[in-house]
Scaffold this motif. Structure first.
Motif, PDB file in Angstrom:
ATOM      1  N   PHE A   1      -6.784   0.883  -0.366  1.00 37.50           N
ATOM      2  CA  PHE A   1      -6.979  -0.494   0.096  1.00 37.50           C
ATOM      3  C   PHE A   1      -5.652  -1.236   0.293  1.00 37.50           C
ATOM      4  CE2 PHE A   1      -7.764  -4.949  -0.367  1.00 37.50           C
ATOM      5  CZ  PHE A   1      -8.972  -5.166   0.261  1.00 37.50           C
ATOM      6  N   GLU A   2      -4.778  -1.201  -0.729  1.00 37.33           N
ATOM      7  CA  GLU A   2      -3.529  -1.985  -0.655  1.00 37.33           C
ATOM      8  C   GLU A   2      -2.689  -1.536   0.533  1.00 37.33           C
ATOM      9  OE1 GLU A   2      -3.564   0.390  -3.696  1.00 37.33           O
ATOM     10  OE2 GLU A   2      -5.429  -0.761  -3.653  1.00 37.33           O
ATOM     11  N   ASN A   3      -2.717  -0.240   0.814  1.00 34.20           N
ATOM     12  CA  ASN A   3      -1.906   0.270   1.910  1.00 34.20           C
ATOM     13  C   ASN A   3      -2.470  -0.137   3.273  1.00 34.20           C
ATOM     14  OD1 ASN A   3      -0.614   1.364  -0.198  1.00 34.20           O
ATOM     15  ND2 ASN A   3      -1.217   3.478   0.194  1.00 34.20           N
ATOM     16  N   ALA A   4      -3.801  -0.148   3.345  1.00 37.41           N
ATOM     17  CA  ALA A   4      -4.432  -0.624   4.586  1.00 37.41           C
ATOM     18  C   ALA A   4      -4.085  -2.097   4.786  1.00 37.41           C
ATOM     19  CB  ALA A   4      -5.941  -0.424   4.514  1.00 37.41           C
ATOM     20  N   ALA A   5      -4.006  -2.855   3.683  1.00 33.25           N
ATOM     21  CA  ALA A   5      -3.670  -4.287   3.791  1.00 33.25           C
ATOM     22  C   ALA A   5      -2.227  -4.461   4.277  1.00 33.25           C
ATOM     23  CB  ALA A   5      -3.883  -4.971   2.445  1.00 33.25           C
ATOM     24  N   ILE A   6      -1.319  -3.600   3.816  1.00 31.18           N
ATOM     25  CA  ILE A   6       0.076  -3.673   4.294  1.00 31.18           C
ATOM     26  C   ILE A   6       0.123  -3.365   5.792  1.00 31.18           C
ATOM     27  CG2 ILE A   6       2.359  -2.581   4.152  1.00 31.18           C
ATOM     28  CD1 ILE A   6       1.797  -2.162   1.140  1.00 31.18           C
ATOM     29  N   LEU A   7      -0.639  -2.366   6.205  1.00 30.01           N
ATOM     30  CA  LEU A   7      -0.667  -2.014   7.638  1.00 30.01           C
ATOM     31  C   LEU A   7      -1.195  -3.177   8.477  1.00 30.01           C
ATOM     32  CD1 LEU A   7      -1.988   1.639   7.999  1.00 30.01           C
ATOM     33  CD2 LEU A   7       0.281   0.736   8.500  1.00 30.01           C
TER      34      LEU A   7
END
Ligand SMILES: Nc1ncnc2c1ncn2[C@@H]1O[C@H](COP(=O)(O)OP(=O)(O)OP(=O)(O)O)[C@@H](O)[C@H]1O
Ligand SMILES: N[C@@H](CCO)C(=O)O
Length: 330
Positions: free
Chosen positions: A58-64
């Motif tokens: 989730f956190e990485n998708a949010a950064i993207l």
């Protein structure tokens, strides 16, 4: 086509309520090999892309998603995921991170393979790649992306050894030769600037309306690395002679020259980058040879054999490694 997570129209209608959208149709997308993607039509006739992230958390998708927003402020043609009333762009669907982004106009220049990409399309991607490289060079967000990449440096260091032991001897020798040459050239030509790279800007991750680049897609491999690696990845795919049945992975010299001139119109390459380009072309092809072998092996291990799962041919990339290595040792 890759649809790993099957979702119902009802579930997507529920999901879309947070954006005040009423979904009327859902169509699985042919193309990607990593995430699940659907085209979604709403009652007012607009189209969106629903992406369900299969690997990244989730956190990485949010950064993207934030990265897409910032790139859009630099005028790059990216699809910024919709935000809900609280400004959140990534949500959960089927227990996985998911987003709704606008469907960008245009089509990818890889079908029919004979005619495309055209010279103006090659030129446009060269310019866009350099603009992308320069856009966020002072933005601290780029350092967050190094932590989120599935196939970043750790993967790259591990995968070679894992795959190599199962290869026939001739393929092992090819891998050894490419990496030995790569290590040597990197030492000899150290002035290779680093920054954010897309790391997967193939034709099928771009959209065009005629000659105009209308979309840069799929930033899930984004990371900080040598800009030269990104140049090599995109050049390999846009400037190969896919229409030549005898040797479809050879380079088209005119396209190479147009691509490099267009890129350098925005960011001149260093003399070290130009000298190291041939071995970077080989190592870029090697990266996708390994990636395709890895995807096939993960799909096999996880029993993904449906006709909705697309796999790309590793052998095509191995042939490209052979071709580019020939250029690098000339
Ligand atoms: N915003 C968009 N607008 C239009 N088409 C899109 C959009 N996003 C995705 N697509 C279409 O969906 C296809 C698959 O998307 P994408 O490349 O993001 O999939 P992926 O599985 O995440 O990627 P990959 O296999 O390249 O790692 C694209 O090739 C494109 O045709
Ligand atoms: N562009 C990659 C697909 C994975 O993102 C390939 O052609 O192998």
């Amino acid at each position: 086509m890759s649809v790993y997570t099957v979702v119902s129209l009802d579930a997507v209608q529920d999901f879309a309520q947070r954006f005040n959208l009423h979904v009327v149709a859902l169509n699985p997308i042919k193309g990607g090999i990593e995430n699940t993607n659907y085209f979604v039509t709403t009652s007012d006739g607009r189209e969106f892309v629903l992406t369900i992230f299969e690997i990244i958390p989730f956190e990485n998708a949010a950064i993207l998603a934030e990265l897409m927003y910032r790139l859009s402020t630099h005028g790059l043609p990216v699809a910024v995921p919709l935000a809900d009333g609280a400004g959140q762009r990534i949500h959960i669907l089927a227990d996985k991170p998911a987003q709704f982004a606008p469907r960008l106009a245009g089509s990818s220049p890889h079908l029919p393979q004979q005619a495309v990409p055209t010279i103006p399309q090659v030129e446009a991607v060269g310019i866009a790649l350099a603009q992308f490289h320069l856009a966020l060079q002072d933005d601290p967000l780029q350092h967050n992306t190094t932590r989120q990449t599935t196939r970043g440096h750790l993967w790259w260091a591990r995968i070679k050894d894992e795959l190599r032991v199962h290869m026939p001897l001739a393929h092992q020798q090819l891998v050894d030769e490419v990496f030995a040459k790569f290590d040597l050239i990197k030492q000899q030509h150290p002035d290779r600037p680093k920054g954010l790279i897309h790391a997967d800007l193939f034709r099928d991750n771009t959209l065009y309306v005629g000659s105009q680049l209308s979309g840069l897609l799929d930033f899930s491999e984004v990371m900080v690395d040598d800009w030269l690696l990104d140049i090599a990845i995109t050049l390999n795919d846009f400037c190969s002679t896919w229409d030549d049945v005898q040797h479809p992975v050879a380079l088209n010299a005119e396209k190479v020259s147009i691509f490099l001139a267009a890129y350098q119109h925005i960011r001149p390459m260093t003399s070290d980058e130009l000298a190291a380009l041939p071995i970077y072309l080989a190592i870029a092809a090697c990266r996708f040879w390994f990636l395709r072998l890895d995807v096939a092996s993960v799909n096999h291990a996880e029993g993904r054999v449906s006709e909705d799962v697309m796999e790309k041919d590793p052998e095509e990339m191995r042939r490209m490694v052979v071709d580019r290595l020939r250029l690098a040792v000339q």
